[in-house]
Motif scaffolding. Structure first.
Motif, PDB file in Angstrom:
ATOM      1  N   ARG A 123      25.777  69.892  66.130  1.00  0.00           N
ATOM      2  CA  ARG A 123      25.338  69.430  67.443  1.00  0.00           C
ATOM      3  C   ARG A 123      23.926  68.861  67.316  1.00  0.00           C
ATOM      4  O   ARG A 123      23.282  69.009  66.283  1.00  0.00           O
ATOM      5  N   ALA A 124      23.458  68.250  68.392  1.00  0.00           N
ATOM      6  CA  ALA A 124      22.082  67.759  68.415  1.00  0.00           C
ATOM      7  C   ALA A 124      21.115  68.936  68.505  1.00  0.00           C
ATOM      8  O   ALA A 124      21.445  69.981  69.087  1.00  0.00           O
ATOM      9  N   CYS A 125      19.951  68.791  67.931  1.00  0.00           N
ATOM     10  CA  CYS A 125      18.903  69.805  68.051  1.00  0.00           C
ATOM     11  C   CYS A 125      18.252  69.690  69.422  1.00  0.00           C
ATOM     12  O   CYS A 125      18.127  68.594  69.972  1.00  0.00           O
ATOM     13  N   THR A 126      17.823  70.815  69.963  1.00  0.00           N
ATOM     14  CA  THR A 126      17.065  70.813  71.210  1.00  0.00           C
ATOM     15  C   THR A 126      15.614  70.444  70.904  1.00  0.00           C
ATOM     16  O   THR A 126      15.166  70.495  69.753  1.00  0.00           O
ATOM     17  N   ALA A 127      14.868  70.105  71.932  1.00  0.00           N
ATOM     18  CA  ALA A 127      13.446  69.803  71.757  1.00  0.00           C
ATOM     19  C   ALA A 127      12.710  71.020  71.207  1.00  0.00           C
ATOM     20  O   ALA A 127      11.831  70.894  70.354  1.00  0.00           O
ATOM     21  N   GLN A 128      13.087  72.217  71.662  1.00  0.00           N
ATOM     22  CA  GLN A 128      12.441  73.431  71.147  1.00  0.00           C
ATOM     23  C   GLN A 128      12.742  73.616  69.666  1.00  0.00           C
ATOM     24  O   GLN A 128      11.850  73.953  68.889  1.00  0.00           O
ATOM     25  N   GLU A 129      13.973  73.386  69.258  1.00  0.00           N
ATOM     26  CA  GLU A 129      14.317  73.515  67.836  1.00  0.00           C
ATOM     27  C   GLU A 129      13.530  72.514  66.998  1.00  0.00           C
ATOM     28  O   GLU A 129      13.031  72.854  65.914  1.00  0.00           O
ATOM     29  N   LYS A 130      13.401  71.290  67.483  1.00  0.00           N
ATOM     30  CA  LYS A 130      12.634  70.274  66.758  1.00  0.00           C
ATOM     31  C   LYS A 130      11.179  70.710  66.616  1.00  0.00           C
ATOM     32  O   LYS A 130      10.594  70.613  65.532  1.00  0.00           O
ATOM     33  N   GLY A 131      10.595  71.191  67.696  1.00  0.00           N
ATOM     34  CA  GLY A 131       9.213  71.651  67.642  1.00  0.00           C
ATOM     35  C   GLY A 131       9.030  72.864  66.754  1.00  0.00           C
ATOM     36  O   GLY A 131       8.039  72.963  66.009  1.00  0.00           O
ATOM     37  N   ASP A 132       9.972  73.810  66.817  1.00  0.00           N
ATOM     38  CA  ASP A 132       9.906  74.984  65.945  1.00  0.00           C
ATOM     39  C   ASP A 132       9.975  74.568  64.476  1.00  0.00           C
ATOM     40  O   ASP A 132       9.216  75.071  63.636  1.00  0.00           O
ATOM     41  N   PHE A 133      10.885  73.671  64.185  1.00  0.00           N
ATOM     42  CA  PHE A 133      11.089  73.186  62.813  1.00  0.00           C
ATOM     43  C   PHE A 133       9.821  72.531  62.279  1.00  0.00           C
ATOM     44  O   PHE A 133       9.357  72.854  61.186  1.00  0.00           O
ATOM     45  N   ILE A 134       9.230  71.631  63.064  1.00  0.00           N
ATOM     46  CA  ILE A 134       8.016  70.946  62.632  1.00  0.00           C
ATOM     47  C   ILE A 134       6.858  71.939  62.522  1.00  0.00           C
ATOM     48  O   ILE A 134       6.062  71.867  61.580  1.00  0.00           O
ATOM     49  N   THR A 135       6.772  72.871  63.451  1.00  0.00           N
ATOM     50  CA  THR A 135       5.708  73.871  63.409  1.00  0.00           C
ATOM     51  C   THR A 135       5.794  74.685  62.123  1.00  0.00           C
ATOM     52  O   THR A 135       4.774  74.938  61.472  1.00  0.00           O
ATOM     53  N   TYR A 136       6.995  75.096  61.761  1.00  0.00           N
ATOM     54  CA  TYR A 136       7.174  75.849  60.516  1.00  0.00           C
ATOM     55  C   TYR A 136       6.729  75.009  59.312  1.00  0.00           C
ATOM     56  O   TYR A 136       5.928  75.450  58.479  1.00  0.00           O
TER      57      TYR A 136
END
Length: 140
Positions: A123-136
């Motif tokens: 599925r598509a990533c949520t905005a929160q998942e994208k931000g969490d991923f980049i933050t990590y």
């Protein structure tokens, strides 16, 4: 003398790590994802490097079995060079410390999320998942 030198070196090491992850384009990208995440969920309280780590390492169900985690192609160590699962092509490290330009071009970032999230998550990533991923990865 050594007693005074070590704390000074530690301050410079931490400062250098912060400088390596601080990038106006990446900050703007994360600000945009934060605004989207707030619009999607009233309970959004910020990005989490720990959730980003879990997203990166997987495993996940729903996507392709051979790519059930970002680490399937990018390796569990985000500072290491990865390999494309099918073609074997080399992939630059995901960690910002190893690839400082990572997550600075919004069009490129969206292109990768649009392609890779369905393969990994189904599925598509949520905005929160994208931000969490980049933050990590900005902290790696």
């Amino acid at each position: 003398m050594i007693r005074f030198l070590m704390p000074t070196l530690a301050v410079f090491a931490v400062g250098g790590a912060i400088a390596a992850t601080a990038n106006p384009a990446r900050t703007a990208l994360l600000d945009g994802y934060a605004a989207q995440a707030k619009a999607q969920s009233a309970t959004f309280a910020g990005f989490s490097a720990e959730r980003g780590r879990a997203l990166y390492l997987g495993p996940h169900t729903g996507g392709k079995p051979e790519t059930n985690a970002c680490a399937a192609c990018h390796t569990p160590n985000p500072t290491a060079q990865g390999r494309h699962q099918r073609t074997g092509r080399a992939i630059e490290p995901m960690a910002v410390s190893a690839t400082p330009k990572r997550f600075t071009d919004p069009a490129e970032v969206e292109k990768r999320f649009d392609r890779d999230c369905p393969n990994v998550l189904g599925r598509a990533c949520t905005a929160q998942e994208k931000g969490d991923f980049i933050t990590y990865l900005a902290g790696q």
